[in-house]
Scaffold this motif. Structure first.
Motif, PDB file in Angstrom:
ATOM      1  N   UNK A  11       0.812  -1.221   0.000  1.00  0.00           N
ATOM      2  CA  UNK A  11       0.000   0.000   0.000  1.00  0.00           C
ATOM      3  C   UNK A  11       0.847   1.274   0.000  1.00  0.00           C
ATOM      4  N   UNK A  12       2.164   1.122   0.179  1.00  0.00           N
ATOM      5  CA  UNK A  12       3.014   2.301   0.248  1.00  0.00           C
ATOM      6  C   UNK A  12       3.177   2.942  -1.119  1.00  0.00           C
ATOM      7  N   UNK A  13       3.825   4.102  -1.119  1.00  0.00           N
ATOM      8  CA  UNK A  13       3.985   4.857  -2.355  1.00  0.00           C
ATOM      9  C   UNK A  13       5.427   4.787  -2.845  1.00  0.00           C
ATOM     10  N   UNK A  14       5.629   5.073  -4.149  1.00  0.00           N
ATOM     11  CA  UNK A  14       7.009   5.208  -4.627  1.00  0.00           C
ATOM     12  C   UNK A  14       7.715   6.328  -3.870  1.00  0.00           C
ATOM     13  N   UNK A  15       8.994   6.129  -3.590  1.00  0.00           N
ATOM     14  CA  UNK A  15       9.779   7.126  -2.863  1.00  0.00           C
ATOM     15  C   UNK A  15      10.665   7.863  -3.868  1.00  0.00           C
ATOM     16  N   UNK A  16      10.503   9.179  -3.956  1.00  0.00           N
ATOM     17  CA  UNK A  16      11.335   9.976  -4.856  1.00  0.00           C
ATOM     18  C   UNK A  16      12.717  10.133  -4.234  1.00  0.00           C
ATOM     19  N   UNK A  17      13.727   9.577  -4.913  1.00  0.00           N
ATOM     20  CA  UNK A  17      15.094   9.621  -4.391  1.00  0.00           C
ATOM     21  C   UNK A  17      15.864  10.832  -4.900  1.00  0.00           C
ATOM     22  N   UNK A  18      15.696  11.156  -6.186  1.00  0.00           N
ATOM     23  CA  UNK A  18      16.479  12.255  -6.780  1.00  0.00           C
ATOM     24  C   UNK A  18      15.727  12.881  -7.942  1.00  0.00           C
TER      25      UNK A  18
END
Length: 410
Positions: A11-18
């Protein structure tokens, strides 16, 4: 290599790294360098750039190369460190990147097309560079000699390409909404079949050689899964995007499909469930529920002294129905309908609450996405588009597949 696999989407979201900014025009392609903290990008500003991650965590350009024409497509082969760049003028140029990714040497130019190159695939085994273009053709050229081996022409712009390296089958999508399956030979090719199902131009394709599944995304905002390997040509329709589907990636390990659309939508589809095929739409001169005539059925309208009705179709059973007999709307994810669609009243009553449980997760990329690629081993995704921004994402919270090797994309 051990992997921790979760069969259902998390259920989590994509994490923007850069975020990488620097291109002066639309970024047409962005590829993650396997086993390296680096990205290769190509853009309409006529530049190819290699970005490496510094100790500060920021990406800085280590290679900046200007081309003669806007860059429209790109392929990278990591083992041989060869880059193939398609251009707006129809040429494909080959480069070799140094081991430290700080220098790029020109190898040769392939006169592949007479117009914009739309997709490129490199086959090391065959020593071919295969490409499609807006000159309505697919071409394959010898990487040793640089000579043209063969061409096949279509009736409209060829927009995307996938290739099966074992069988030398090529899948070509075009602007008419058709996908052509070709068998490529050294100097000739043969058409195996054509696939028709989309109502808009094909924007992207993805081929999974293990399960022999082909996925196509189009300007009709939909995705179709074509079972090339058997089961009587089974097709599944997936509808959850609100704009043109621009890029696809199937994760064979977790049976998930990642798709991106031009409005920034990122969808992760659970394909590890039993899905139903959408029915063919039936044709009738009168409503197949109440038998009232449709507006072109002059005879029945005259006989019954009634006005004709507009024809609709139930998305669940495919029957031709009038508006009164299809007054309800429902999602039906098992058939690929992630948002509400028209269903007839009897089908609406047959759909249970649990049948409406979503089989996909939807996320917002917050920028135009015209191209996406993934490093499946690390769970990383890179997106780019007309806003000139390149974004690198950690997808492991969403796809639920993380390598147990101590690597952390953070």
């Amino acid at each position: 290599m051990a992997a921790e696999i979760h069969s259902r989407p998390q259920s989590s979201r994509p994490v923007l790294l850069s975020k990488i900014e620097g291109h002066q025009d639309a970024v047409t392609a962005a590829l993650l360098i396997p086993k390296e903290d680096g990205v290769i990008t190509a853009g309409e500003d006529r530049t190819i750039r290699v970005w490496l991650k510094r100790d500060s965590g920021q990406y800085w350009p280590s290679i900046y190369h200007t081309m003669a024409s806007p860059c429209s497509a790109m392929a990278y082969h990591h083992d041989s460190r060869r880059i193939f760049v398609g251009q707006d003028n129809g040429a494909v140029m080959e480069f070799h990147v140094s081991e430290d990714f700080n220098k790029m040497n020109f190898i040769k130019t392939y006169p592949a097309h007479q117009n914009r190159v739309s997709a490129i695939i490199f086959s090391l085994a065959a020593e071919w560079v295969i490409s499609t273009g807006h000159d309505k053709c697919v071409s394959w050229m010898c990487t040793r000699s640089g000579n043209m081996l063969g061409r096949h022409f279509f009736t409209s712009w060829a927009s995307c390409l996938q290739y099966d390296f074992d069988t030398q089958y090529a899948f070509v999508g075009d602007y008419s909404g058709q996908i052509t399956l070709l068998k490529l030979e050294q100097n000739t090719c043969s058409v195996i079949t054509t696939l028709k199902g989309h109502e808009g131009s094909i924007a992207c394709l993805w081929w999974d050689p293990i399960q022999r599944l082909l996925f196509s995304g189009a300007s009709d905002n939909s995705i179709i899964m074509w079972d090339i390997g058997g089961r009587k040509g089974r097709t599944l329709l997936l509808q959850g995007h609100h704009d043109r589907v621009q890029s696809l990636c199937y994760l064979q390990l977790t049976r998930q499909l990642v798709s991106c659309s031009s409005d920034g939508g990122i969808a992760v589809w659970n394909m590890d469930v039993s899905r139903e095929e959408a029915p063919q739409w039936l044709e009738s001169d009168s409503c197949q529920k109440c038998e009232q005539p449709f507006f072109w059925n002059i005879k029945q309208m005259w006989d019954t002294k009634t006005l004709g009705l507009r024809q609709h179709h139930c998305r669940k059973c495919g029957q031709a129905v009038c508006g009164k007999c299809s007054s309800k709307r429902s999602s039906y994810p098992v058939m690929g309908f992630e948002f509400q669609v028209r269903v007839c009243d009897s089908c609406y009553d047959s759909i249970k609450d649990e049948d409406r449980t979503s089989l996909a997760t939807f996320h917002e990329g917050k920028h135009n996405i015209s191209h996406m690629s993934m490093d499946v081993a690390r769970g990383l995704m890179v997106t780019c588009g007309t806003d000139r921004v390149v974004k690198i994402w950690d997808m492991t919270p969403v796809v639920g597949c993380s390598l147990a090797t101590g690597f952390s994309p953070h």
